[in-house]
Design a protein around this motif. Structure first.
Motif, PDB file in Angstrom:
ATOM      1  N   ASP A  63       0.783  -1.235   0.000  1.00 30.29           N
ATOM      2  CA  ASP A  63       0.000   0.000   0.000  1.00 30.29           C
ATOM      3  C   ASP A  63       0.821   1.294   0.000  1.00 30.29           C
ATOM      4  OD1 ASP A  63      -2.295  -1.601   0.060  1.00 30.29           O
ATOM      5  OD2 ASP A  63      -2.334  -1.599   2.258  1.00 30.29           O
ATOM      6  N   GLY A  64       2.021   1.272  -0.536  1.00 31.36           N
ATOM      7  CA  GLY A  64       2.816   2.496  -0.631  1.00 31.36           C
ATOM      8  C   GLY A  64       3.442   2.948   0.671  1.00 31.36           C
ATOM      9  N   ASN A  65       3.466   2.086   1.657  1.00 27.97           N
ATOM     10  CA  ASN A  65       4.069   2.430   2.948  1.00 27.97           C
ATOM     11  C   ASN A  65       5.549   2.080   2.941  1.00 27.97           C
ATOM     12  OD1 ASN A  65       1.625   3.291   4.221  1.00 27.97           O
ATOM     13  ND2 ASN A  65       1.030   1.142   4.348  1.00 27.97           N
ATOM     14  N   PHE A  66       6.357   3.037   2.494  1.00 24.27           N
ATOM     15  CA  PHE A  66       7.796   2.808   2.428  1.00 24.27           C
ATOM     16  C   PHE A  66       8.538   4.135   2.342  1.00 24.27           C
ATOM     17  CE2 PHE A  66       6.851   3.471  -1.934  1.00 24.27           C
ATOM     18  CZ  PHE A  66       8.023   3.642  -2.661  1.00 24.27           C
ATOM     19  N   LEU A  67       9.847   4.063   2.464  1.00 17.73           N
ATOM     20  CA  LEU A  67      10.704   5.232   2.507  1.00 17.73           C
ATOM     21  C   LEU A  67      10.553   6.124   1.273  1.00 17.73           C
ATOM     22  CD1 LEU A  67      12.710   6.193   4.651  1.00 17.73           C
ATOM     23  CD2 LEU A  67      14.507   4.983   3.428  1.00 17.73           C
ATOM     24  N   GLY A  68      10.268   5.535   0.121  1.00 18.14           N
ATOM     25  CA  GLY A  68      10.095   6.321  -1.098  1.00 18.14           C
ATOM     26  C   GLY A  68       8.916   7.271  -1.029  1.00 18.14           C
ATOM     27  N   ASN A  69       7.847   6.874  -0.378  1.00 16.43           N
ATOM     28  CA  ASN A  69       6.671   7.736  -0.223  1.00 16.43           C
ATOM     29  C   ASN A  69       6.748   8.607   1.018  1.00 16.43           C
ATOM     30  OD1 ASN A  69       5.341   7.007  -2.545  1.00 16.43           O
ATOM     31  ND2 ASN A  69       4.005   5.531  -1.556  1.00 16.43           N
ATOM     32  N   ASP A  70       7.416   8.131   2.028  1.00 14.93           N
ATOM     33  CA  ASP A  70       7.556   8.856   3.297  1.00 14.93           C
ATOM     34  C   ASP A  70       9.036   8.923   3.660  1.00 14.93           C
ATOM     35  OD1 ASP A  70       4.698   9.158   3.843  1.00 14.93           O
ATOM     36  OD2 ASP A  70       4.709   6.979   4.098  1.00 14.93           O
ATOM     37  N   PRO A  71       9.783   9.803   2.997  1.00 13.35           N
ATOM     38  CA  PRO A  71      11.236   9.849   3.203  1.00 13.35           C
ATOM     39  C   PRO A  71      11.627  10.361   4.590  1.00 13.35           C
ATOM     40  CG  PRO A  71      10.541  11.656   1.796  1.00 13.35           C
ATOM     41  CD  PRO A  71       9.330  10.804   2.034  1.00 13.35           C
TER      42      PRO A  71
END
Length: 101
Positions: A63-71
């Motif tokens: 679901d987009g929960n990763f460092l790329g979306n939340d740096p």
């Protein structure tokens, strides 16, 4: 969202998002493991204790929960404390479990 600050507030050591050395208090004050030991596990900003900072996933696994979306943050908070003065103040607090402070 946890801020993932880039360095230790005491010694300015780099603490990248995947660092196993990073420790945080409940206000996200960020220090390296060595400085937390020198600080007697008492945050100089709030008096609380420290825990291992979680590592945010580097890849999108759900679901987009990763460092790329939340740096991680790039804002450095370097504000060293006088260790001798802190240790005198923290001595009484360090004998109280962090959850009891």
């Amino acid at each position: 969202m946890l801020e993932l600050r880039p360095s230790c507030e005491q010694c300015n050591k780099a603490l990248p998002a995947d660092s196993p050395e990073a420790r945080i208090c409940s206000y996200e004050c960020t220090f390296c493991a060595d400085c937390v030991e020198a600080l007697l596990n008492v945050c100089p900003n709030c008096g609380g204790g420290f825990v291992l900072r979680p590592i945010r996933p580097a890849q999108d696994r759900k679901d987009g929960n990763f460092l790329g979306n939340d740096p991680a943050s790039a804002v450095v908070r370097y504000k060293p404390v006088d260790l001798a003065a802190h240790q005198r103040w923290a001595a009484a607090l360090s004998v109280i479990a962090p959850g009891q402070r």
